[in-house]
Design an enzyme around this catalytic site. Structure first.
Site, PDB file in Angstrom:
ATOM      1  N   GLU A   1      -1.115  -5.656  -0.211  1.00  0.00           N
ATOM      2  CA  GLU A   1      -2.053  -4.894  -1.040  1.00  0.00           C
ATOM      3  C   GLU A   1      -3.416  -5.594  -1.056  1.00  0.00           C
ATOM      4  OE1 GLU A   1      -0.992  -2.123  -1.640  1.00  0.00           O
ATOM      5  OE2 GLU A   1       0.945  -2.007  -2.646  1.00  0.00           O
TER       6      GLU A   1
ATOM      7  N   ASP B   1       8.774  -3.998   6.069  1.00  0.00           N
ATOM      8  CA  ASP B   1       8.919  -4.335   4.655  1.00  0.00           C
ATOM      9  C   ASP B   1      10.129  -3.643   4.053  1.00  0.00           C
ATOM     10  OD1 ASP B   1       7.880  -1.713   4.706  1.00  0.00           O
ATOM     11  OD2 ASP B   1       5.864  -2.406   4.227  1.00  0.00           O
TER      12      ASP B   1
ATOM     13  N   HIS C   1      -3.917  -0.867   2.388  1.00  0.00           N
ATOM     14  CA  HIS C   1      -2.853  -1.846   2.667  1.00  0.00           C
ATOM     15  C   HIS C   1      -2.263  -1.631   4.058  1.00  0.00           C
ATOM     16  CE1 HIS C   1       0.683   0.684   0.750  1.00  0.00           C
ATOM     17  NE2 HIS C   1       0.501   1.014   2.007  1.00  0.00           N
TER      18      HIS C   1
ATOM     19  N   ASN D   1      -5.085   2.781  -0.089  1.00  0.00           N
ATOM     20  CA  ASN D   1      -5.883   1.667  -0.618  1.00  0.00           C
ATOM     21  C   ASN D   1      -6.169   0.616   0.461  1.00  0.00           C
ATOM     22  OD1 ASN D   1      -3.413   0.465  -0.275  1.00  0.00           O
ATOM     23  ND2 ASN D   1      -3.217  -0.329  -2.355  1.00  0.00           N
TER      24      ASN D   1
HETATM   25  P1  PGA Z   1       2.613   6.843   4.884  1.00  0.00           P
HETATM   26  O1  PGA Z   1       2.477   5.334   4.405  1.00  0.00           O
HETATM   27  O2  PGA Z   1       2.926   6.809   6.336  1.00  0.00           O
HETATM   28  O3  PGA Z   1       3.731   7.408   4.062  1.00  0.00           O
HETATM   29  O4  PGA Z   1       1.290   7.494   4.607  1.00  0.00           O
HETATM   30  C1  PGA Z   1       1.728   4.457   5.160  1.00  0.00           C
HETATM   31  C2  PGA Z   1       1.529   3.160   4.413  1.00  0.00           C
HETATM   32  O5  PGA Z   1       1.522   3.156   3.177  1.00  0.00           O
HETATM   33  O6  PGA Z   1       1.363   2.122   5.083  1.00  0.00           O
END
Ligand code: PGA
Length: 251
Positions: A146, A73, A141, A139
């Site tokens: 999301e 992304d 995702h 959350n």
């Molecule tokens: P993070 O993010 O590795 O910074 O915890 C993971 C994500 O949001 O998919």
């Protein structure tokens, strides 16, 4: 009823214990297929892995000609050079990715919907994603899918959840984090031949329990991994905390 075999779940003593496993997954993908397309995930979960990859490149145990790299992304309006962006993060942590970008062996996710058809065509031309690394948000995702995102979607533009923006805030200070992003869809992720999802730290424990024990639906986008036939979930002890608590409450 037989127990599901995918995803395979491994609880590791520490997050660092995942690094040799992740390098092993990459090496196995290189053996399975010549010059495979590898989908990397950004975020703090993978920072130590990128340092390990940088060391592999430096020691010439890994070469930019061995594979094609892509990622999940990008923030809307960001190009490869912009601080806070995903490509910027990847090339900052691992110079080998920068060389791959310059040589055309790195497919950056475009910062707008305009480039998506060409990006999806470039992925298809590589034979699809052989190995997809994946994190998980607090959350639930995956990539920037999301909660509420239908599993059927491919690459699309999306609006970031409040918790996602809160978690991204430190990388953009003193500015505010973006509100919009371009993301691979859950259908895109499930199309990868092998998926390796990592979750480390106490903050991820509720999302991990929802992913592996809750309903398989869009309320927890990561639950889609239970529809993938060849996936592994690597957890540290803290991220596995709520799974263990549920298991002991049921016994
Ligand atoms: P993070 O993010 O590795 O910074 O915890 C993971 C994500 O949001 O998919």
């Amino acid at each position: 009823m037989t127990a599901p075999t995918s995803p395979q779940v491994e609880v590791l003593p520490t997050a660092d214990a995942a690094i040799p496993i992740l390098l092993g997954e990459l090496r196995a993908a290189l053996v399975r297929r010549p010059r495979p397309l590898i989908g990397f995930a950004t975020g703090g979960t993978f920072t130590a892995f990128f340092a390990a990859l940088a060391a592999e490149f430096a020691a010439q145990r890994l070469r930019g000609s061995d594979f094609v790299a892509t990622h999940l992304d990008e923030y809307a309006g960001f190009d490869a050079a912009r601080r806070g962006g995903m490509v910027h993060e990847l090339v900052t942590h691992c110079a080998g990715f920068g060389e791959m970008l310059r040589s055309g062996a790195f497919l950056p996710v475009p910062g707008s919907e305009a480039g998506l058809a060409a990006h999806e065509a470039a992925i298809a031309a590589c034979g699809g994603v052989e190995l997809q690394f994946l994190g998980i948000g607090r959350n639930g995702h995956i990539a920037f899918n999301e909660p509420g995102t239908p599993f059927e979607r491919g690459f699309h533009a999306t609006t970031l959840a409040a918790s996602t923006r809160d978690d991204a805030r430190p990388r953009f200070l003193p500015e505010e984090p973006p509100r919009q992003a371009i993301t691979s869809g859950i259908a895109t992720i499930l199309a990868a031949r092998r998926v390796v999802l990592c979750a480390f730290g106490r903050g991820k424990a509720p999302a991990v329990a929802a992913m592996l024990r809750g309903a398989v639906n869009a309320t927890c986008p990561a639950s889609a991994i239970r529809r993938h036939a060849n996936a592994v979930v690597l957890l540290d002890n803290e991220a596995a905390g709520d799974l263990r608590a549920q298991a002991s409450a049921q016994s």
